[in-house]
Design an enzyme around this catalytic site. Sequence first.
Site, PDB file in Angstrom:
ATOM      1  N   LYS A  79       0.824  -1.211   0.000  1.00 20.13           N
ATOM      2  CA  LYS A  79       0.000   0.000   0.000  1.00 20.13           C
ATOM      3  C   LYS A  79       0.856   1.259   0.000  1.00 20.13           C
ATOM      4  O   LYS A  79       0.641   2.175  -0.792  1.00 20.13           O
ATOM      5  CB  LYS A  79      -0.923   0.004   1.212  1.00 20.13           C
ATOM      6  N   ASN A  80       1.832   1.317   0.901  1.00 19.63           N
ATOM      7  CA  ASN A  80       2.615   2.550   1.033  1.00 19.63           C
ATOM      8  C   ASN A  80       3.496   2.810  -0.187  1.00 19.63           C
ATOM      9  O   ASN A  80       3.790   3.961  -0.506  1.00 19.63           O
ATOM     10  CB  ASN A  80       3.460   2.490   2.303  1.00 19.63           C
ATOM     11  N   ASP A 134      -5.901   8.383   8.494  1.00 16.02           N
ATOM     12  CA  ASP A 134      -6.100   7.865   9.838  1.00 16.02           C
ATOM     13  C   ASP A 134      -6.053   8.976  10.879  1.00 16.02           C
ATOM     14  O   ASP A 134      -5.280   9.917  10.765  1.00 16.02           O
ATOM     15  CB  ASP A 134      -4.996   6.849  10.188  1.00 16.02           C
ATOM     16  N   ARG A 193      -5.311  10.622   2.464  1.00 13.14           N
ATOM     17  CA  ARG A 193      -4.006  11.066   2.951  1.00 13.14           C
ATOM     18  C   ARG A 193      -2.955  11.032   1.838  1.00 13.14           C
ATOM     19  O   ARG A 193      -2.113  11.924   1.726  1.00 13.14           O
ATOM     20  CB  ARG A 193      -3.556  10.165   4.113  1.00 13.14           C
TER      21      ARG A 193
END
Length: 435
Positions: A22-23, A121, A97
């Site tokens: 994901k990152n 988050d 984000r």
Amino acid sequence: MASFRIAGDQHLKGEISPQGAKNEALQILCAVLLTDQPVTIHNIPDIRDVNKLIELLGDLGVQVKQLSPSSYRFQADQVDISILDTADYREKASALRGSVMLLGPMLGRFKTGRIPRPGGDKIGRRRLDTHFLGFEKLGAKFNFDSDESGMYHVDASHLKGTYMLLDEASVTGTANVVMAAVLAEGTTTIYNAACEPYLQQLCSMLNRMGAKISGISSNLLTIEGVDKLGGTDHTMLPDMIEIGSFIGLAAMTQSEITIKNCQIPQLGIIPDVFKRLGIKMEFRGDDIFVPAQEHYQIESFLDGGMMTVSDAPWPGFTPDLLSIVLVTAIQAQGTLLVHQKMFESRLFFVDKLIEMGAQMILCDPHRATVIGLNRQQQLKGIRMSSPDIRAGVALLIAALSAKGESIIDNIEQIDRGYQNIDGRLNAIGAKIERL
């Protein structure tokens, strides 16, 4: 709002493959804006945050073609910068984000950029200073609308390479500045750069596109600006956070799990940290085999001191796995101190674990002590809500090991970072119902 109903006390068995990282995806996808040539990306995870970012790229005029469930081709040859001024863009970008990663490529290629204050988050303060200080060092100028729109406006018409010492080794901050610098005039030197595997992946991809980046895998990057970048193919790493989550899941639920295709050399100290909790594992080629364990004992330091696990910039332990380490220690033998240095709200789900029967002390917003139960008593199922991606999966692991039924609300948070987690775990013996 969706929920999971989880039948506890299930022992899982089988093979599971981690999703694409994901990152890494949030950086790599934004990098397609740096060229008007086709860029093909493989092993893209099918998760909410990534899908929203792909949708946002399409809104900007990027041509998006899905080649397979996890492969896409992007071509940013018809980008419409005027979209940045629309309410639709502001609404979508502010909910994500990762949208802040659009700024570096836009500044590098289009010399201007706009981004709303991003969401994500609620795990504590996550400042953007590193991004903007880096852009300013390159010559960019920015203004912030303090009204309800909350938009950052950045002018990068005169980007020039320079030396900079980042105020923190921020992964997203480093990646954003790198993407702006590759098309800036002259040479940029970034000291105290992040060097996570995902950032190494980004730099290697940019070099294949024609960038000139040296010092990859170190904290000192040198970037010689070029006039133009071309297309490339790129395959993303497996998600190290998922891999760590599956190791912890196997231990807590006394399950026998083989985690496939882990790219073990890229995991750093992650396997070693779980071994310090007493978890056995075998490396079988590029797979990690975790046997079912009735007991696992937390190590002590050589001087007899209580084991502490804390987060640190790479090659230290990633903060995204501290929630998993915390929950895994619940059924260990021994005591563990978890020190979350980066985010002051990430341990606030401890109260739910205590309600389930865990022996924990939340010392302060950054530290929690876990007194392992050593299987002397079992957690009990409760109803709870997922506060963020990583805590959500930690609660899921606790629920799978607990006696009775649990319900986890707000699982949209889990879906943001874990692809079809219920389906994949059900395939190896879990009983998770999506409500």
